[in-house]
Each structure stands twice: as C-alpha cells, then as structure tokens.
Design a protein around this motif. Structure first.
Motif, PDB file in Angstrom:
ATOM      1  N   ASN A   1       0.809  -1.215   0.000  1.00  0.00           N
ATOM      2  CA  ASN A   1       0.000   0.000   0.000  1.00  0.00           C
ATOM      3  C   ASN A   1       0.846   1.270   0.000  1.00  0.00           C
ATOM      4  OD1 ASN A   1      -2.230  -1.739   0.264  1.00  0.00           O
ATOM      5  ND2 ASN A   1      -2.092  -1.691   2.480  1.00  0.00           N
ATOM      6  N   VAL A   2       1.974   1.243   0.694  1.00  0.00           N
ATOM      7  CA  VAL A   2       2.783   2.456   0.846  1.00  0.00           C
ATOM      8  C   VAL A   2       4.121   2.378   0.132  1.00  0.00           C
ATOM      9  CG1 VAL A   2       1.694   3.069   3.038  1.00  0.00           C
ATOM     10  CG2 VAL A   2       3.748   1.633   3.040  1.00  0.00           C
ATOM     11  N   GLY A   3       4.534   1.177  -0.310  1.00  0.00           N
ATOM     12  CA  GLY A   3       5.832   1.026  -0.960  1.00  0.00           C
ATOM     13  C   GLY A   3       6.038   1.937  -2.158  1.00  0.00           C
ATOM     14  N   PRO A   4       5.093   1.983  -3.121  1.00  0.00           N
ATOM     15  CA  PRO A   4       5.279   2.879  -4.265  1.00  0.00           C
ATOM     16  C   PRO A   4       5.386   4.351  -3.876  1.00  0.00           C
ATOM     17  CG  PRO A   4       3.650   1.204  -4.786  1.00  0.00           C
ATOM     18  CD  PRO A   4       3.948   1.063  -3.320  1.00  0.00           C
ATOM     19  N   ALA A   5       4.614   4.779  -2.873  1.00  0.00           N
ATOM     20  CA  ALA A   5       4.686   6.179  -2.435  1.00  0.00           C
ATOM     21  C   ALA A   5       6.057   6.491  -1.842  1.00  0.00           C
ATOM     22  CB  ALA A   5       3.585   6.464  -1.407  1.00  0.00           C
ATOM     23  N   VAL A   6       6.637   5.521  -1.114  1.00  0.00           N
ATOM     24  CA  VAL A   6       7.971   5.716  -0.543  1.00  0.00           C
ATOM     25  C   VAL A   6       9.025   5.715  -1.649  1.00  0.00           C
ATOM     26  CG1 VAL A   6       9.739   4.714   0.963  1.00  0.00           C
ATOM     27  CG2 VAL A   6       7.355   4.741   1.692  1.00  0.00           C
ATOM     28  N   GLY A   7       8.945   4.737  -2.561  1.00  0.00           N
ATOM     29  CA  GLY A   7       9.927   4.635  -3.631  1.00  0.00           C
ATOM     30  C   GLY A   7       9.941   5.850  -4.540  1.00  0.00           C
ATOM     31  N   SER A   8       8.797   6.490  -4.703  1.00  0.00           N
ATOM     32  CA  SER A   8       8.715   7.652  -5.587  1.00  0.00           C
ATOM     33  C   SER A   8       9.124   8.949  -4.896  1.00  0.00           C
ATOM     34  CB  SER A   8       7.278   7.810  -6.098  1.00  0.00           C
ATOM     35  OG  SER A   8       6.402   8.136  -5.035  1.00  0.00           O
ATOM     36  N   GLY A   9       9.285   8.897  -3.577  1.00  0.00           N
ATOM     37  CA  GLY A   9       9.651  10.101  -2.839  1.00  0.00           C
ATOM     38  C   GLY A   9       8.477  10.920  -2.355  1.00  0.00           C
ATOM     39  N   ALA A  10       7.255  10.461  -2.571  1.00  0.00           N
ATOM     40  CA  ALA A  10       6.084  11.200  -2.086  1.00  0.00           C
ATOM     41  C   ALA A  10       6.011  11.172  -0.565  1.00  0.00           C
ATOM     42  CB  ALA A  10       4.810  10.615  -2.677  1.00  0.00           C
ATOM     43  N   LEU A  11       6.498  10.094   0.039  1.00  0.00           N
ATOM     44  CA  LEU A  11       6.521   9.955   1.490  1.00  0.00           C
ATOM     45  C   LEU A  11       7.877   9.419   1.920  1.00  0.00           C
ATOM     46  CD1 LEU A  11       3.068   8.246   2.283  1.00  0.00           C
ATOM     47  CD2 LEU A  11       3.801  10.495   3.104  1.00  0.00           C
ATOM     48  N   SER A  12       8.357   9.883   3.067  1.00  0.00           N
ATOM     49  CA  SER A  12       9.546   9.266   3.644  1.00  0.00           C
ATOM     50  C   SER A  12       9.137   7.937   4.259  1.00  0.00           C
ATOM     51  CB  SER A  12      10.147  10.170   4.721  1.00  0.00           C
ATOM     52  OG  SER A  12       9.286  10.232   5.855  1.00  0.00           O
ATOM     53  N   LEU A  13      10.109   7.077   4.512  1.00  0.00           N
ATOM     54  CA  LEU A  13       9.813   5.770   5.087  1.00  0.00           C
ATOM     55  C   LEU A  13       9.124   5.911   6.438  1.00  0.00           C
ATOM     56  CD1 LEU A  13      10.059   2.690   4.972  1.00  0.00           C
ATOM     57  CD2 LEU A  13      12.348   2.915   5.964  1.00  0.00           C
ATOM     58  N   GLY A  14       9.641   6.789   7.278  1.00  0.00           N
ATOM     59  CA  GLY A  14       9.047   6.975   8.601  1.00  0.00           C
ATOM     60  C   GLY A  14       7.623   7.488   8.530  1.00  0.00           C
ATOM     61  N   ALA A  15       7.379   8.481   7.663  1.00  0.00           N
ATOM     62  CA  ALA A  15       6.034   9.026   7.514  1.00  0.00           C
ATOM     63  C   ALA A  15       5.073   7.977   6.980  1.00  0.00           C
ATOM     64  CB  ALA A  15       6.057  10.245   6.594  1.00  0.00           C
ATOM     65  N   ALA A  16       5.546   7.154   6.028  1.00  0.00           N
ATOM     66  CA  ALA A  16       4.698   6.104   5.460  1.00  0.00           C
ATOM     67  C   ALA A  16       4.314   5.071   6.503  1.00  0.00           C
ATOM     68  CB  ALA A  16       5.426   5.428   4.290  1.00  0.00           C
ATOM     69  N   VAL A  17       5.275   4.698   7.339  1.00  0.00           N
ATOM     70  CA  VAL A  17       5.003   3.715   8.390  1.00  0.00           C
ATOM     71  C   VAL A  17       3.957   4.236   9.362  1.00  0.00           C
ATOM     72  CG1 VAL A  17       6.028   2.606  10.409  1.00  0.00           C
ATOM     73  CG2 VAL A  17       7.201   2.495   8.217  1.00  0.00           C
ATOM     74  N   LEU A  18       4.112   5.485   9.790  1.00  0.00           N
ATOM     75  CA  LEU A  18       3.148   6.063  10.728  1.00  0.00           C
ATOM     76  C   LEU A  18       1.768   6.196  10.097  1.00  0.00           C
ATOM     77  CD1 LEU A  18       5.354   8.851  12.372  1.00  0.00           C
ATOM     78  CD2 LEU A  18       4.624   6.692  13.399  1.00  0.00           C
ATOM     79  N   LEU A  19       1.721   6.693   8.850  1.00  0.00           N
ATOM     80  CA  LEU A  19       0.434   6.856   8.169  1.00  0.00           C
ATOM     81  C   LEU A  19      -0.272   5.522   8.001  1.00  0.00           C
ATOM     82  CD1 LEU A  19      -0.459   9.085   5.197  1.00  0.00           C
ATOM     83  CD2 LEU A  19      -0.700   6.634   4.881  1.00  0.00           C
ATOM     84  N   ALA A  20       0.459   4.511   7.528  1.00  0.00           N
ATOM     85  CA  ALA A  20      -0.151   3.208   7.295  1.00  0.00           C
ATOM     86  C   ALA A  20      -0.591   2.560   8.593  1.00  0.00           C
ATOM     87  CB  ALA A  20       0.824   2.294   6.554  1.00  0.00           C
TER      88      ALA A  20
END
Length: 521
Positions: free
Chosen positions: A71-90
C-alpha cells in the motif's frame, strides 16, 4: 523536519535495533497473553484460548510486516513519502480500517476451502484452526525475512487446507475453490501489471511526450486524478466501509462519480495555479502527483485493514466461539472487541517494527519509481480489485500491487528498447564520415531517459542526423540499450514465493495439527 524523518528512517531500518524490535513484539504478545488470561479464567480450555490469541497477534504482526508494504511502498519509492512518515500513516489507517470497518461477522473457513462438518472429533476443529493460524504466521515471517511480498490470504488459505486434510482427509477440501485460488496467481499480477502499464503509457502519450508539458498537464492531470478519485471512492464503498453502510456496485459507482467530480474541479484549480511556476519537464509534472499518492496510500491502508485483518482474527474468532460453545464446529463467528483489538494493534505493531524491509523492496528494489509511475500502480490496484470483484475472479491485493510495479518496469524497458531500434534504423542510412560529429548525440541518447529519448529522436529526424556504425558495432550498441529496468532476481524470488505459499503453509499446518493433537489427546 527532514532531520527527524531521517532519524526515524534509520531507527526503523538499522540492524542494530533489530533486537529491540523483536523484544517489543514479544512484549506485545505477552500483553495479549496476560489480558486474555485475565478474562478467560474459568473457561474450559482457557490456556488454549490464550495461546490462540497470542498466535492471532503473531499473525497480525506478520500481516503488518509483509502485506502493508504494497500500500505504501510505491509512495515511498517515488519520494512522495519518507519511510518513517509512510510507516506512521499506514499504521494509523490500517488500525482504523480494522476497528471502524472490520465487519461484525467473518467466515472462518476462507472461501469454503474445507467442510468442517465432516470432522469426526469436534475438538479437532479448534486444533485445526490453531494450526492453520500458526502456520500462516510462520510462513509470512519467513517470507518477510527473505524480502518476498506474499499474499496473507493465500497463507491462511494454505494453512486451513493443510490442517483440514490432516484432520479429515483429502475429501474435506473443496478443490474447485483451490483451483480458483491457483488461477489467481496468474490473474492478479497480470491484471495489475497490464492496467498500471496502460495508465503509464497513456500519461506518457498525453503529457510526458508533449512539447509543452505544462499545458498538457493542465488538461489531462485533473482527469487522471479524478479517475483515481472515482476508483478509490468506489473501492472504499464496496470493500472498505461495508460494516458502516451497505451499498451495491451501482450505488458505489454513483458515489464515486460525485467524489470524482469534486476532485476534478479542485485539481483543475490547483494545477492551474501551479502551472505558472511549474518546470516544463517530467520532474515538474511529477510534483502534481504527490498529494494524490499520499491519499492513495492512506485509503489503501484503510481498506486493507478493513478486509485483511480477518486473516488474523477470523480463525481466532472461530476458536473463541468454539471454546465458548464447548469445542464444537463453528462455520462463522462474531468478532468480540478484544479479538478486533488484537488484530488492529498487531497490524500496526508489525508494520512499524518489521514493515520497512518489504516497503523498500516494493518501493525501490524491483524497479525505479517516480511519482507518475507510483500513481499508475496505486490506480491499477484499486481498479483491478473493483473489476475482479464484479467478474467474480479471485485476486490477491498483494499480487495486484506487485504486478503493477513489474508492469511499469517492463513498459519502461520496452519503450527504451523500441526507441533504440528506431535509432538503429537511422544509423544504417548514413555516411561513416559523420561519426565524430554525431558522437555527442549518441552519448546523450545512451544516457537519456525514455522521455528525453523521444525528443532526441524527433530532433535527429528533423535535422537528418545519422550515425554510421558497422553491423557488429550496432549489435554492441543494442546491448548497451538493453538496460535492465526490472530486477530479474526479485522477479524470480517473488514468483517462487507466490507459487509455494499455499503448499508451504499447508505442509506446516498439517505438521502442527498432528503435533497439537498429540499434545491435547
């Protein structure tokens, strides 16, 4: 802000913190054991219920660690979200989806895989579901450690199948259902990959390959984001909020169209404002997809929490009801709040502690992603689930998302190879004396992106530029352009993990069932 985000990213991925992450997960499972033990005193088989609750929590941790990355991997890989922000959001949206829209009743025998009423010993049902749950969790744990995103649904399906056969023989299984599940190994990634590639190709043709990217973006990007809004609104109505409100596909589509209309006008205004300062390049267009990607990651996580939490708590709910009923067979089970909390919190804990490994695999290690490509993957995931649901096709959200990543990667390879072929045709028509003069052009072309190649080829044709090379030199040149944009090693590893998920979890579940029966009888 960037410094704190970097610190959080390092904390989540550093090998030195591995023992703390393992320790925290053990602490969570210990809390589950103690809490369930506090209110199950006096029940028959209370210890078995406590053990099942811990296994359910362990399964939820592994679902969070493995499945949520899609769900969040593509957003992280593209730079839309940092890894930490993606983890918290998800983590927040997964838990919210599980608690708010998780559903009151879950079929504990996934998809009619087995017929538990044929069991001679009613107690075998509890042993069967416990073995299935533990086997599914162990397989997910192994797959996460290997860095292979696999289907959590297929993991628990294999567990139920293997333990069911061990308990009641081969006749207990519904092989027609299993045939459909096997078909989904092909259907899911092919549909996801084809749709993602189709949308990426459309974006390239309508926006990225145009001379004036800004003008094209003002025209087409609002429509693209509106399509995404329709897909996600419809997806959430059909799959994500079934506990809150029940709607059919037509009603969900109408609601989706209303949302899409609002989003279209909002995006048209925002893109119009940004156009005056936006860079006339693919990089400039990419910035328009940042917020749509963040919303997509959040909505996919919410819908995933609402649906796939059942893989952890469905069997646990069945075990709880069976123990409450004195050990009888239960084909469907109501889910008490404590069971739902075990699943929701387990998802969040697993994602935060162990999810970054798979997030990095999906987001950056299979193929290079930018925001445009990630947008296409997210859109294809939602549309594929909607389409498959209406066609009655069994699909896996994990396989769809990974198929989308591979789809955009292979499209990039095809386009770059195709442009190289066009250049070779130009090369064959020209005089060798121009080689030195055109060498800078060749160097630029070799290092160009797909979009830049398009422009260079048009420039070459317009100015009649030709590159004289021998046949052997042209062959070497073709090899240079055959850039591997999809990591074949990851493709083989992930495909192998998909194929063996059901049999691997089935074999483990059968072994665990015999072990449990030997201990309990």
């Amino acid at each position: 802000m960037a410094r704190s985000s970097s610190f959080l990213d390092n904390l989540l991925t550093s090998p030195s913190t591995e023992r703390y992450r393992v320790g925290f997960s053990v602490l969570f499972l210990l809390c589950v054991w103690l809490v369930v033990g506090s209110f199950s005193q006096g029940l028959p088989n209370a210890m078995l219920l406590m053990a099942a609750a811990v296994i359910g929590g362990y399964m939820a941790i592994n679902i969070g660690a493995n499945d949520v990355a899609n769900n969040v991997g593509p957003a992280v890989g593209s730079g839309a979200l940092s890894l930490g922000a993606a983890v918290l959001l998800a983590a927040v949206f997964e838990a919210a989806g599980a608690l708010i829209a998780g559903g009151d009743v879950v079929s504990t025998i996934k998809g009619g895989i087995i017929d538990p009423t044929t069991l001679e010993d009613p107690r075998a049902f509890v042993w069967l579901m416990t073995a299935a749950l533990l086997a599914g969790a162990l397989w997910l744990n192994l797959a996460t450690w290997m860095g292979a995103p696999v289907s959590t649904t297929h993991s628990i399906v294999g567990g139920v199948l293997g333990a069911g056969i061990a308990a009641g023989g081969w006749a207990i299984a519904d092989w027609a259902v299993m045939g459909k599940i096997a078909a989904s190994w092909v259907i899911s990634p092919v549909m996801g990959g084809a749709l993602a590639a189709l949308f990426l190709f459309a974006i390239k043709k309508t926006v990225l390959y145009r001379q004036n990217l800004v003008s094209s973006a003002r025209t087409f990007v609002p429509w693209l984001v509106a399509i995404m809004a329709w897909a996600f609104a419809t997806y959430l109505m059909v799959k994500g909020v079934k506990k809150i409100v029940k709607v059919d596909m037509v009603e969900a589509s109408v609601i989706g169209l209303v949302v899409a209309g609002v989003v279209f006008f909002v995006m048209r205004t925002l893109v119009g404002r940004k156009a005056s300062t936006m860079e006339n390049s693919a990089k400039g267009v990419n910035t328009l997809f940042t917020w749509p990607l963040i919303f997509a990651a959040a909505l996919l996580s919410f819908a995933h929490g609402a649906n796939d939490v059942a893989n952890a708590i469905g069997p646990l709910a069945a075990i709880n009801d069976a123990i409450q009923a004195g050990g009888g067979v239960v084909t469907s089970a109501s889910i008490p709040l404590w069971v739902m909390l075990v699943g929701a919190l387990g998802l969040a804990v697993g994602l935060m502690l162990f999810g970054p490994r798979l997030i990095k695999t999906v987001g950056s290690e299979i193929t290079e992603l930018d925001k445009t490509r990630a947008f296409c993957i997210a859109l294809s995931a939602a549309l594929t689930v909607i389409l498959a649901s209406q066609l009655g096709l069994p699909v896996s959200s994990t396989h769809i998302a990974i198929g989308g990543v591979f789809g955009v990667g292979f499209l990039r390879e095809y386009l770059k190879s195709n442009y190289a072929t066009q250049l070779h045709k130009i090369i064959e028509q020209h005089d060798p004396t121009d080689q030195e003069r055109l060498k800078p052009f060749l160097d630029d072309f070799r290092n160009a992106s797909v979009e830049e190649m398009e422009k260079l080829l048009k420039q070459a044709k317009k100015k009649k530029q030709q590159v004289p090379l021998s046949k052997s030199e042209r062959k070497r040149l073709k090899k240079i352009y055959r850039e591997e944009m999809v990591k074949r090693s990851h493709l083989v590893k992930i495909a192998a993990a998909w194929i063996i998920t059901v049999p691997a979890s089935a074999i483990m579940a059968a072994f665990l069932f015999f072990t449990l029966r030997g201990l309990m009888v």
